[in-house]
Design an enzyme around this catalytic site. Structure first.
Site, PDB file in Angstrom:
ATOM      1  N   SER A  96       0.872  -1.183   0.000  1.00  0.00           N
ATOM      2  CA  SER A  96       0.000   0.000   0.000  1.00  0.00           C
ATOM      3  C   SER A  96       0.902   1.223   0.000  1.00  0.00           C
ATOM      4  CB  SER A  96      -0.864   0.031   1.258  1.00  0.00           C
ATOM      5  OG  SER A  96      -1.573  -1.168   1.407  1.00  0.00           O
ATOM      6  N   LYS A 171      -7.248   1.640  -2.416  1.00  0.00           N
ATOM      7  CA  LYS A 171      -6.787   1.238  -1.074  1.00  0.00           C
ATOM      8  C   LYS A 171      -6.866   2.418  -0.095  1.00  0.00           C
ATOM      9  CE  LYS A 171      -4.708  -1.114   2.185  1.00  0.00           C
ATOM     10  NZ  LYS A 171      -5.337  -2.219   2.906  1.00  0.00           N
ATOM     11  N   LYS A 239       0.872   5.723   8.101  1.00  0.00           N
ATOM     12  CA  LYS A 239       1.450   5.842   6.752  1.00  0.00           C
ATOM     13  C   LYS A 239       0.340   5.972   5.703  1.00  0.00           C
ATOM     14  CE  LYS A 239       1.940   2.112   4.791  1.00  0.00           C
ATOM     15  NZ  LYS A 239       1.228   1.237   3.870  1.00  0.00           N
TER      16      LYS A 239
END
Ligand code: NAD
Length: 295
Positions: A96, A171, A239
């Site tokens: 990701s 995502k 993140k």
């Protein structure tokens, strides 16, 4: 069957690579940490000595790394995939990362006539183990079709959503929805607990109604048991939320709730909880209300 290289053997990469071995693919693997390598070699994979070495022996190179810098390093860096990859081979980045980074790596590989898709996953470690991940794919359709069977060995749903970077845009959407959902559940259960109502009974009463969700069913039992072993770590979710904010700002899309959740996660990181599962977000609300949600 295609020869596969797999780089990044952490929480997710290990079980995903094992499912490829179970499906009969031959695998050469690499990680900068020995533990993941040893586990996969015991399961029947061969060891590569660098991303370049892995790529030189593979028709499809899969990466499952933490974030954009690690993907750039492993694919474009010294002894990276780009130095060893064979004509006609394909790169599948399942990490990701920032969608713009996917586009940048794609463009660099395209200069060498190598195609790539971004194919991040949702479902966490349990679904990685069962081979039932949801996989969201961006990139050329032809490249997607060439590796679809390989993806199907790791996931139960494989969806091509658009051009390169679209997998990671999807995502980010997924991560925003999951983070906000965990925060909503945590906020509500802390309120119920302080009001003197058993949080487990609240969960049982509402899980079949409109508020019920996959997130609720996966994370409330962890909150009630106070089991914050990851799973999906808060630092990885930080993140993802930073990538979501960067991407949203570049596109001119305000995402106010996401920025609040990011700050809640940052506060937990300061408390030393960065490696807790993201269900541990409940601890932020508990500290404010001076009460613990537990069975
Ligand atoms: P992890 O930190 O457990 O594993 C990453 C692995 O990459 C580690 O073994 C590390 O040693 C290795 N690595 C780092 N830099 C490297 C390099 N330059 N070359 C080779 N190996 C390198 O992370 P994870 O939980 O497996 O997550 C991987 C990706 O999948 C992340 O982008 C994460 O956001 C995403 N993801 C995780 C989950 C989850 O529940 N854990 C769910 C969906 C998606």
């Amino acid at each position: 069957m295609k020869k596969i290289g797999f780089i990044g053997l952490g929480v997710m990469g290990r079980p995903m690579a094992k499912n490829l071995l179970k499906a009969g693919y031959s695998l050469v693997v690499y990680d900068i940490v020995a533990a993941g390598m040893n586990d996969l070699i015991a399961a029947g994979a061969r060891a590569g000595s660098s991303p370049k070495d892995v790529a030189s022996q593979s028709e499809v190179v899969i990466t499952m790394l933490p974030n954009s810098p690690e993907v750039r390093q492993a694919i474009l860096g010294k002894d990276g995939v780009i130095e060893g990859i064979q004509p006609g081979a394909v790169v599948v980045d399942m990490s990701s990362i920032a969608p713009l980074a996917s586009r940048e790596v794609f463009a660099r590989l395209a200069e060498k006539n190598i195609s790539m898709i971004d194919a991040p996953v949702s479902g966490g470690e349990p679904k990685a183990i069962n081979g039932t991940l949801a996989i969201m794919v961006g990139g050329p359709e032809k490249t997607f079709l060439a590796v679809k069977d390989i993806l199907a060995a790791m996931g139960s749903s494989v969806t091509h959503v658009g051009e390169i970077g679209s997998g990671n845009i999807t995502k980010l959407a997924n991560q925003i929805i999951v983070a906000l959902n965990i925060a909503a559940v945590a906020e509500a259960l802390v309120l119920a607990t302080k009001a003197g109502v058993d949080p487990e009974k609240v969960y049982q009463a509402i899980r079949g109604g409109l508020a019920g969700s996959t997130v609720m069913d996966a994370k409330v039992p962890m909150m009630l048991k106070r089991d914050f072993k990851p799973g999906f770590r808060i630092d990885l979710h930080i993140k993802d939320m930073m990538n979501a904010l960067d991407t949203a700002h570049e596109l001119g899309v305000p995402i106010p709730l996401s920025s609040q959740i990011l700050e809640i996660m940052q506060a937990l990181k300061v408390e030393g909880k960065a490696r807790d599962d993201h269900s541990g977000l409940v601890q932020f609300y508990e500290k404010l209300a001076k009460i613990e949600v537990r069975k």
